[in-house]
Design a protein around this motif. Sequence first.
Motif, PDB file in Angstrom:
ATOM      1  N   THR A 110       0.719  -0.982   0.040  1.00  0.00           N
ATOM      2  CA  THR A 110       0.507  -0.627   0.088  1.00  0.00           C
ATOM      3  C   THR A 110       0.075   1.522   0.583  1.00  0.00           C
ATOM      4  OG1 THR A 110      -1.842  -0.969   0.694  1.00  0.00           O
ATOM      5  CG2 THR A 110      -1.276   0.713   1.250  1.00  0.00           C
ATOM      6  N   TYR A 111       2.022   1.505   0.981  1.00  0.00           N
ATOM      7  CA  TYR A 111       2.998   2.420   1.264  1.00  0.00           C
ATOM      8  C   TYR A 111       4.081   2.673   0.160  1.00  0.00           C
ATOM      9  CZ  TYR A 111      -0.826   3.140   4.666  1.00  0.00           C
ATOM     10  OH  TYR A 111      -1.876   4.108   5.757  1.00  0.00           O
ATOM     11  N   LEU A 112       4.669   1.295   0.057  1.00  0.00           N
ATOM     12  CA  LEU A 112       5.860   1.644  -0.492  1.00  0.00           C
ATOM     13  C   LEU A 112       5.689   1.026  -1.860  1.00  0.00           C
ATOM     14  CD1 LEU A 112       7.834   0.026   3.193  1.00  0.00           C
ATOM     15  CD2 LEU A 112       7.633   2.697   2.048  1.00  0.00           C
ATOM     16  N   THR A 113       5.162   1.055  -2.525  1.00  0.00           N
ATOM     17  CA  THR A 113       4.932   1.014  -4.154  1.00  0.00           C
ATOM     18  C   THR A 113       6.035   1.116  -4.624  1.00  0.00           C
ATOM     19  OG1 THR A 113       3.937   2.783  -4.413  1.00  0.00           O
ATOM     20  CG2 THR A 113       2.468   0.867  -3.816  1.00  0.00           C
ATOM     21  N   ARG A 114       7.319   2.031  -4.848  1.00  0.00           N
ATOM     22  CA  ARG A 114       8.063   2.705  -5.332  1.00  0.00           C
ATOM     23  C   ARG A 114      10.265   1.021  -5.304  1.00  0.00           C
ATOM     24  NH1 ARG A 114       8.714   8.876  -5.580  1.00  0.00           N
ATOM     25  NH2 ARG A 114       6.926   9.151  -5.655  1.00  0.00           N
ATOM     26  N   LEU A 115       9.375   0.620  -3.956  1.00  0.00           N
ATOM     27  CA  LEU A 115      10.613  -0.623  -3.582  1.00  0.00           C
ATOM     28  C   LEU A 115      11.046  -1.111  -4.965  1.00  0.00           C
ATOM     29  CD1 LEU A 115       8.885  -2.792  -0.732  1.00  0.00           C
ATOM     30  CD2 LEU A 115      11.054  -1.289  -0.390  1.00  0.00           C
ATOM     31  N   SER A 116      12.733  -1.008  -4.823  1.00  0.00           N
ATOM     32  CA  SER A 116      13.149  -2.173  -6.128  1.00  0.00           C
ATOM     33  C   SER A 116      13.437  -3.590  -5.584  1.00  0.00           C
ATOM     34  CB  SER A 116      14.190  -1.306  -6.553  1.00  0.00           C
ATOM     35  OG  SER A 116      14.637  -1.020  -5.215  1.00  0.00           O
ATOM     36  N   VAL A 117      13.908  -3.406  -4.151  1.00  0.00           N
ATOM     37  CA  VAL A 117      14.582  -4.529  -3.660  1.00  0.00           C
ATOM     38  C   VAL A 117      13.597  -5.286  -1.986  1.00  0.00           C
ATOM     39  CG1 VAL A 117      16.842  -5.671  -2.043  1.00  0.00           C
ATOM     40  CG2 VAL A 117      16.912  -4.460  -4.290  1.00  0.00           C
ATOM     41  N   LEU A 118      12.892  -6.795  -2.292  1.00  0.00           N
ATOM     42  CA  LEU A 118      12.054  -7.107  -1.422  1.00  0.00           C
ATOM     43  C   LEU A 118      12.259  -8.341  -0.484  1.00  0.00           C
ATOM     44  CD1 LEU A 118       9.526  -6.716   0.811  1.00  0.00           C
ATOM     45  CD2 LEU A 118       8.341  -7.335  -0.831  1.00  0.00           C
ATOM     46  N   ARG A 119      13.340  -8.306   0.294  1.00  0.00           N
ATOM     47  CA  ARG A 119      13.896  -9.808   1.154  1.00  0.00           C
ATOM     48  C   ARG A 119      12.089  -9.988   2.535  1.00  0.00           C
ATOM     49  NH1 ARG A 119      18.976  -6.509   0.812  1.00  0.00           N
ATOM     50  NH2 ARG A 119      19.879  -6.881  -1.217  1.00  0.00           N
ATOM     51  N   LEU A 120      12.179 -10.890   2.131  1.00  0.00           N
ATOM     52  CA  LEU A 120      10.438 -11.561   3.363  1.00  0.00           C
ATOM     53  C   LEU A 120      11.881 -12.417   3.836  1.00  0.00           C
ATOM     54  CD1 LEU A 120       7.619  -9.989   1.590  1.00  0.00           C
ATOM     55  CD2 LEU A 120       9.438  -9.119   4.002  1.00  0.00           C
ATOM     56  N   ALA A 121      12.314 -13.814   3.369  1.00  0.00           N
ATOM     57  CA  ALA A 121      13.332 -14.716   2.863  1.00  0.00           C
ATOM     58  C   ALA A 121      12.487 -14.866   4.920  1.00  0.00           C
ATOM     59  CB  ALA A 121      14.385 -14.622   3.022  1.00  0.00           C
ATOM     60  N   TRP A 122      12.091 -16.552   4.652  1.00  0.00           N
ATOM     61  CA  TRP A 122      11.560 -17.422   6.174  1.00  0.00           C
ATOM     62  C   TRP A 122      10.717 -16.431   6.957  1.00  0.00           C
ATOM     63  CZ3 TRP A 122      13.195 -21.558   6.758  1.00  0.00           C
ATOM     64  CH2 TRP A 122      14.446 -22.329   6.335  1.00  0.00           C
ATOM     65  N   CYS A 123       9.533 -15.591   6.098  1.00  0.00           N
ATOM     66  CA  CYS A 123       8.828 -15.016   6.958  1.00  0.00           C
ATOM     67  C   CYS A 123       7.734 -16.728   6.967  1.00  0.00           C
ATOM     68  CB  CYS A 123       7.699 -13.680   6.665  1.00  0.00           C
ATOM     69  SG  CYS A 123       9.358 -12.567   6.763  1.00  0.00           S
ATOM     70  N   LYS A 124       7.338 -17.402   7.232  1.00  0.00           N
ATOM     71  CA  LYS A 124       6.750 -18.687   7.274  1.00  0.00           C
ATOM     72  C   LYS A 124       5.300 -17.691   7.060  1.00  0.00           C
ATOM     73  CE  LYS A 124      10.531 -21.604   8.069  1.00  0.00           C
ATOM     74  NZ  LYS A 124      10.463 -22.960   8.456  1.00  0.00           N
ATOM     75  N   GLU A 125       4.805 -16.956   8.178  1.00  0.00           N
ATOM     76  CA  GLU A 125       3.692 -16.747   8.421  1.00  0.00           C
ATOM     77  C   GLU A 125       3.009 -16.304   6.906  1.00  0.00           C
ATOM     78  OE1 GLU A 125       1.481 -17.872  10.977  1.00  0.00           O
ATOM     79  OE2 GLU A 125       3.282 -18.731  11.328  1.00  0.00           O
ATOM     80  N   LEU A 126       3.541 -15.703   5.945  1.00  0.00           N
ATOM     81  CA  LEU A 126       2.966 -14.596   5.490  1.00  0.00           C
ATOM     82  C   LEU A 126       2.474 -16.043   4.194  1.00  0.00           C
ATOM     83  CD1 LEU A 126       5.710 -13.154   3.788  1.00  0.00           C
ATOM     84  CD2 LEU A 126       3.550 -11.781   5.096  1.00  0.00           C
ATOM     85  N   GLY A 127       1.102 -15.757   3.222  1.00  0.00           N
ATOM     86  CA  GLY A 127       0.411 -16.541   2.918  1.00  0.00           C
ATOM     87  C   GLY A 127       0.148 -16.178   1.240  1.00  0.00           C
ATOM     88  N   ASP A 128      -0.798 -16.954   0.669  1.00  0.00           N
ATOM     89  CA  ASP A 128      -1.451 -16.431  -0.705  1.00  0.00           C
ATOM     90  C   ASP A 128      -2.301 -15.400  -0.449  1.00  0.00           C
ATOM     91  OD1 ASP A 128      -0.304 -18.881  -2.256  1.00  0.00           O
ATOM     92  OD2 ASP A 128      -1.950 -19.877  -1.202  1.00  0.00           O
ATOM     93  N   TRP A 129      -3.052 -15.268   0.658  1.00  0.00           N
ATOM     94  CA  TRP A 129      -4.107 -13.754   0.536  1.00  0.00           C
ATOM     95  C   TRP A 129      -2.901 -12.647   0.845  1.00  0.00           C
ATOM     96  CZ3 TRP A 129      -8.991 -14.380  -0.139  1.00  0.00           C
ATOM     97  CH2 TRP A 129      -9.541 -16.002  -0.415  1.00  0.00           C
ATOM     98  N   GLY A 130      -2.137 -13.245   1.468  1.00  0.00           N
ATOM     99  CA  GLY A 130      -1.432 -11.772   2.077  1.00  0.00           C
ATOM    100  C   GLY A 130      -1.130 -11.355   0.598  1.00  0.00           C
ATOM    101  N   LEU A 131       0.123 -12.215  -0.438  1.00  0.00           N
ATOM    102  CA  LEU A 131       0.095 -11.701  -2.345  1.00  0.00           C
ATOM    103  C   LEU A 131      -0.639 -11.596  -3.057  1.00  0.00           C
ATOM    104  CD1 LEU A 131       2.773 -13.084  -0.819  1.00  0.00           C
ATOM    105  CD2 LEU A 131       3.003 -13.715  -3.013  1.00  0.00           C
ATOM    106  N   LEU A 132      -1.777 -11.995  -2.760  1.00  0.00           N
ATOM    107  CA  LEU A 132      -2.875 -11.111  -3.113  1.00  0.00           C
ATOM    108  C   LEU A 132      -3.667 -10.145  -2.840  1.00  0.00           C
ATOM    109  CD1 LEU A 132      -4.529 -15.050  -4.124  1.00  0.00           C
ATOM    110  CD2 LEU A 132      -3.291 -13.525  -6.303  1.00  0.00           C
ATOM    111  N   GLY A 133      -3.642 -10.023  -2.090  1.00  0.00           N
ATOM    112  CA  GLY A 133      -4.392  -8.244  -1.300  1.00  0.00           C
ATOM    113  C   GLY A 133      -5.798  -8.528  -1.415  1.00  0.00           C
ATOM    114  N   LEU A 134      -6.006  -9.639  -0.847  1.00  0.00           N
ATOM    115  CA  LEU A 134      -7.304 -10.488   0.115  1.00  0.00           C
ATOM    116  C   LEU A 134      -7.182 -10.764   1.290  1.00  0.00           C
ATOM    117  CD1 LEU A 134      -7.720 -13.085  -2.901  1.00  0.00           C
ATOM    118  CD2 LEU A 134      -8.793 -10.968  -2.414  1.00  0.00           C
ATOM    119  N   GLY A 135      -8.376  -9.761   2.052  1.00  0.00           N
ATOM    120  CA  GLY A 135      -9.006 -10.385   3.121  1.00  0.00           C
ATOM    121  C   GLY A 135      -8.482 -11.602   3.841  1.00  0.00           C
TER     122      GLY A 135
END
Length: 395
Positions: A183-208
Amino acid sequence: MPCLFPSDGHIYSELPASVRSERGLPREPGLVLCSPDCPSGEAVAALCHQQPGLTSLDLSGCSELADGAVLAVSRGLRHLRRLSLRKLQRLTDAGCSALGGLCELQSLDLAECCLVRGRELAQSLGSVCAAPPPLASLSLAYCSSLKDASVLSLIPGLDPRLRVLDLSSCVALTNQTLQAICTYLTRLSVLRLAWCKELGDWGLLGLGEPIQAPSQEPQPHEELEYRASSPKDPSPQPQGPSLLMLQALQELDLTACSKLTDASLTKVLQFPQLRQLSLSLLPALTDKALVAVAKGCPSLERLALSHCSLLSDQGWAQAASSWPRLQHLNLSSCSQLTEQTLDSVGQACRQLRMVDVAMCPGISIASVRRFQAQLPEVICIQSRFVGGADLTLTL
């Protein structure tokens, strides 16, 4: 580490310019103090008093330093642009509250500061300055105490021009944090989320994420398909703050985000500028996602897919031709792959320089040698225990 004191009164590290560049250190006035003989808080305070013109300071691994040293830095080095406090095991939120005084700060590294929870950091970045510091790079990697609540309060206050964000191994973060980033950091060129095991499909899709009855426990690879079976959402598509909002991405690391499946990866990995991608240790990743990534990310130069045991030769036969720029490829421990994958890659990816097929039981030493002959430009092939042997070919 010895330092030079030039006639202009600034302190420069004696590291060669090439080394400083590799480590992300600036060429402008700066000091590196990450050595076995760590300075005390009093020494740091004296340094700040004597050298107020410093614009870069690296205190990584100075184990004796605590909150007082950061307070001294904030008071004495008002023009600081780059600050590394990596591995300061005694640093707490109280110390982070002093960072608000660094109004020109562009790069902040707090990786492996295990006591930092982020609560004071969110308040400090803008508490003293008229505007938030112009941060272009922020690392909170391995800050295991970080929770969604503090990160959610931090992200809206960051400069929207932030380019690099590293939250690797912040294991408690969830889809809420990811959606705030989108939502807020749309200009990112590097995003590292390795081992963030609670992230799921719904988060990537932007769904509740729907509330699920306790009695219903789908298997990980069936999770999204099950939740999508509601008549209200028969086929989830990216919407709202999905990963697709970050169209400037050039590097994305989702290593070991083990809840992710084809259901989201096939829809959101569409980044024409992406050069580096890691999807290693995703147990549900299949050929379907591989082919989708090939179509959506044609500019990849580095790709890591180690321990993705569902990938097959058929997937690579379709995907390889989409990556003519590929230079580094990691397929270690992909148990279904055979020499056919090496053939597909060798024919299509002519820019390859490094390949890792270690622990791939279906790939033989003979096929590795044929691959090397086919692509003489490859300077390193990691093939440990391939065909029962330990072999590394390096030119």
